[in-house]
Design a protein around this motif. Structure first.
Motif, PDB file in Angstrom:
ATOM      1  N   ASN A  71       0.866  -1.178   0.000  1.00  0.00           N
ATOM      2  CA  ASN A  71       0.000   0.000   0.000  1.00  0.00           C
ATOM      3  C   ASN A  71       0.904   1.229   0.000  1.00  0.00           C
ATOM      4  OD1 ASN A  71      -1.535   2.191   0.948  1.00  0.00           O
ATOM      5  ND2 ASN A  71      -2.949   0.843   2.036  1.00  0.00           N
ATOM      6  N   THR A  72       0.872   1.984  -1.082  1.00  0.00           N
ATOM      7  CA  THR A  72       1.857   3.065  -1.253  1.00  0.00           C
ATOM      8  C   THR A  72       1.828   4.109  -0.142  1.00  0.00           C
ATOM      9  OG1 THR A  72       0.352   4.240  -2.746  1.00  0.00           O
ATOM     10  CG2 THR A  72       2.000   2.816  -3.761  1.00  0.00           C
ATOM     11  N   ALA A  73       0.671   4.337   0.451  1.00  0.00           N
ATOM     12  CA  ALA A  73       0.566   5.360   1.502  1.00  0.00           C
ATOM     13  C   ALA A  73       1.518   5.069   2.655  1.00  0.00           C
ATOM     14  CB  ALA A  73      -0.863   5.427   2.042  1.00  0.00           C
ATOM     15  N   THR A  87       2.020  -8.975  -8.332  1.00  0.00           N
ATOM     16  CA  THR A  87       2.251  -7.821  -7.445  1.00  0.00           C
ATOM     17  C   THR A  87       1.284  -6.684  -7.761  1.00  0.00           C
ATOM     18  OG1 THR A  87       3.968  -7.073  -8.967  1.00  0.00           O
ATOM     19  CG2 THR A  87       4.677  -8.347  -7.037  1.00  0.00           C
ATOM     20  N   ILE A  88       0.764  -6.089  -6.692  1.00  0.00           N
ATOM     21  CA  ILE A  88      -0.238  -5.035  -6.817  1.00  0.00           C
ATOM     22  C   ILE A  88       0.261  -3.788  -6.084  1.00  0.00           C
ATOM     23  CG2 ILE A  88      -2.617  -4.359  -6.274  1.00  0.00           C
ATOM     24  CD1 ILE A  88      -3.250  -7.424  -6.055  1.00  0.00           C
ATOM     25  N   ALA A  89       0.384  -2.688  -6.807  1.00  0.00           N
ATOM     26  CA  ALA A  89       0.668  -1.405  -6.155  1.00  0.00           C
ATOM     27  C   ALA A  89      -0.673  -0.814  -5.748  1.00  0.00           C
ATOM     28  CB  ALA A  89       1.391  -0.466  -7.114  1.00  0.00           C
ATOM     29  N   ASP A  90      -0.953  -0.835  -4.461  1.00  0.00           N
ATOM     30  CA  ASP A  90      -2.247  -0.295  -4.022  1.00  0.00           C
ATOM     31  C   ASP A  90      -2.089   1.207  -3.853  1.00  0.00           C
ATOM     32  OD1 ASP A  90      -4.826  -0.046  -3.298  1.00  0.00           O
ATOM     33  OD2 ASP A  90      -4.673  -1.180  -1.427  1.00  0.00           O
ATOM     34  N   ASN A 117      -7.533   4.528   7.566  1.00  0.00           N
ATOM     35  CA  ASN A 117      -6.171   4.439   8.100  1.00  0.00           C
ATOM     36  C   ASN A 117      -5.128   4.703   7.011  1.00  0.00           C
ATOM     37  OD1 ASN A 117      -6.427   1.881   6.796  1.00  0.00           O
ATOM     38  ND2 ASN A 117      -4.948   0.960   8.203  1.00  0.00           N
ATOM     39  N   THR A 118      -5.492   4.416   5.763  1.00  0.00           N
ATOM     40  CA  THR A 118      -4.571   4.682   4.653  1.00  0.00           C
ATOM     41  C   THR A 118      -4.549   6.165   4.306  1.00  0.00           C
ATOM     42  OG1 THR A 118      -4.903   2.455   3.781  1.00  0.00           O
ATOM     43  CG2 THR A 118      -4.039   4.090   2.255  1.00  0.00           C
ATOM     44  N   SER A 119      -5.725   6.797   4.276  1.00  0.00           N
ATOM     45  CA  SER A 119      -5.754   8.241   4.023  1.00  0.00           C
ATOM     46  C   SER A 119      -4.975   8.999   5.096  1.00  0.00           C
ATOM     47  CB  SER A 119      -7.195   8.755   3.948  1.00  0.00           C
ATOM     48  OG  SER A 119      -7.736   8.513   2.658  1.00  0.00           O
ATOM     49  N   ALA A 126       2.090  11.902   5.031  1.00  0.00           N
ATOM     50  CA  ALA A 126       3.132  12.031   4.005  1.00  0.00           C
ATOM     51  C   ALA A 126       3.194  13.457   3.459  1.00  0.00           C
ATOM     52  CB  ALA A 126       2.879  11.045   2.862  1.00  0.00           C
ATOM     53  N   PHE A 127       2.041  14.009   3.106  1.00  0.00           N
ATOM     54  CA  PHE A 127       2.045  15.286   2.389  1.00  0.00           C
ATOM     55  C   PHE A 127       1.961  16.500   3.307  1.00  0.00           C
ATOM     56  CE2 PHE A 127       1.080  12.250  -0.917  1.00  0.00           C
ATOM     57  CZ  PHE A 127       1.960  12.669  -1.897  1.00  0.00           C
ATOM     58  N   PHE A 128       1.252  16.381   4.418  1.00  0.00           N
ATOM     59  CA  PHE A 128       1.125  17.527   5.330  1.00  0.00           C
ATOM     60  C   PHE A 128       2.280  17.597   6.329  1.00  0.00           C
ATOM     61  CE2 PHE A 128      -3.819  17.469   4.909  1.00  0.00           C
ATOM     62  CZ  PHE A 128      -3.732  18.166   3.730  1.00  0.00           C
ATOM     63  N   GLU A 129       2.745  16.442   6.803  1.00  0.00           N
ATOM     64  CA  GLU A 129       3.800  16.449   7.824  1.00  0.00           C
ATOM     65  C   GLU A 129       5.183  16.226   7.218  1.00  0.00           C
ATOM     66  OE1 GLU A 129       2.689  13.722  10.939  1.00  0.00           O
ATOM     67  OE2 GLU A 129       1.233  15.123  11.771  1.00  0.00           O
ATOM     68  N   ASP A 130       5.365  15.107   6.551  1.00  0.00           N
ATOM     69  CA  ASP A 130       6.709  14.799   6.048  1.00  0.00           C
ATOM     70  C   ASP A 130       7.158  15.836   5.010  1.00  0.00           C
ATOM     71  OD1 ASP A 130       9.004  12.852   5.921  1.00  0.00           O
ATOM     72  OD2 ASP A 130       8.394  12.801   3.823  1.00  0.00           O
TER      73      ASP A 130
END
Lengths: 281, 281
Positions: A60-62, A91-94, B102-104, B110-114
């Motif tokens: 899961n990319t996130a 393989t799946i890039a989610d 949980n993914t969002s 990733a985008f707001f903090e990192d």
């Protein structure tokens, strides 16, 4: 990987399990945090422990992006590790990507060429020209959201939409996710499409199979989110199985102790055995 | 950045221009390819040449991800360069993300903090719990797709949906993008929402302003995609301007020669002057 090769793997392994790699550093055994690349090392341990029981892995990319450049390096190492050691794995890039055409082309290049994933998940909201750039890649697969496993699925996906917009005739009204499925079948290279359908909505599979009888469905929501494997198979399976059942948290976080890999394998084995029983019945 | 600070910048610069940073290595002057980080160096040159004319920059994540780890490093350097040298600039991660809760949350991190962007674009298909994790960040902004500028916008976004699903009463039917706008207003921290509305559909702005009179709209499609600035302003502007007009290719690829930065500035200046005239009228 071709669809035929995926089907052969399912038959060989008697499994249609996909293991989701959603690594949260707060949830893995503490000793990993001392290593240089804890995410990759954890994934490697999970893959080593489960690769004969699963036909697919879904990073899961996130969960990689949240750790910035280091995270992206972990993603690269994870996919390379699978491709080099287990080329038979799908393989799946989610990633749930999707944008205007020239941008979707860049995402396709990122995941199909640079990272060499077999497939990627995409969102349908922007329509045909946001998805077709992914479909253009031979032996690569584009897994589009249809009916997701979360509560918010009922905000828009299940709204009735008119069969023919603006006309008085409303008899063609059906739910948006069905329209998404139907419309996508008209797109160029649509044979490269698979769909995300949540396990928490097993009763919907009958309707979905009327629209896409032959397509593979990636099914999240078994386990942590409460879906039932046997219900999904009852309504969703086709002659080629046509299902990839994902479990993430239920497997990778089966234990936070030193026995995490053993416990992950035990969970994967339990699911694989259920699958084997279903395939033989 | 707060919305008020963005409004002040618009008044100060007499501009509501957003410059899209969609760097394709095939389209930039050849001498950049000899540098260690061509994408960052090109972005830096564009930013140096246009920062007094624009209120926002919008790096498009696909164009970084396509170059793997090196691309992610270029993204990091680009956002850091803007934040360090031009903290008054509103930054948009054009990422079109969206997944289960949980993914969002991980994408938001990733985008707001990192990376420390002021905002991110997201897709609405998965509904409330896929967007609310982004909205939870104070003084960060979530720019949700409503009506996009591409052809595929007409595949699903403009379908009529029923006001009340499953009921005989169908008088509440309206287009999906309107339903998306309306529903999103009920979400927690919805004051942190902005919306993507394509310039190629200027006639739609009147209807959209009835639903979200006060929200900022990020408007792609002026320039390369054919939308008209004056039309968009006529129907879409509110008392606080409420518009961020994006131009990507029209500015950054104004020339492929040594004068690319000068030409980019000339294009940005042309748009800024049109904007100034509109603001004074």
């Amino acid at each position: 990987m071709t669809t035929q090769q995926l089907i052969e793997q399912i038959q060989l392994k008697k499994s249609f399990l996909c293991v989701g790699l959603d690594v949260d550093l707060n949830k893995i055994p503490a000793h990993f945090l001392e290593l240089e690349d804890p995410i990759f090392e954890f994934n490697k341990a999970i893959i080593d422990a489960t690769h004969d029981l699963a036909v697919a892995y879904k990073p899961n990319t996130a969960f990689f992006e949240a750790y910035g450049i280091k995270g992206w390096m972990s993603l690269q190492k994870t996919i390379n590790y699978i491709n080099e050691n287990h080329p038979e794995i799908f393989t799946i890039a989610d990633a749930k990507r999707g944008d205007i055409g020239n941008t979707s082309s860049m995402y396709a290049k990122a995941f199909f060429e640079d990272l060499n994933f077999d497939s990627i998940t995409v969102a349908p909201y922007m329509g045909k020209d946001s998805v077709e750039p992914f479909l253009a890649f031979e032996d690569k697969h584009t897994i589009m959201l249809a009916l997701t496993s979360n509560e918010g699925a009922f905000d828009f996906q299940t709204l009735d939409v008119d069969g023919t917009r603006g006309e008085a005739e409303r008899s063609g009204a059906k739910e948006l996710y069905k329209r998404v499925l139907e419309t996508s079948k008209t797109w160029k290279n649509s044979e490269n499409l698979m769909y995300v359908v949540g396990a928490t909505k097993a009763e919907y599979f009958t309707e979905i199979r009327k629209i896409v009888p032959d397509s593979f469905l990636l099914v999240p929501g078994v386990g942590a989110q409460g879906g039932s494997l046997s219900e999904v198979c009852k309504y969703g399976m086709n002659a080629n199985v046509g299902l990839l059942i994902n479990s993430s948290r239920g497997i990778i976080y089966a234990s936070k102790e030193a026995d995490f890999a053993e416990k992950a394998r035990a969970e994967a084995l339990k699911i694989q055995q259920e699958m084997e029983a279903i395939l033989q019945s």
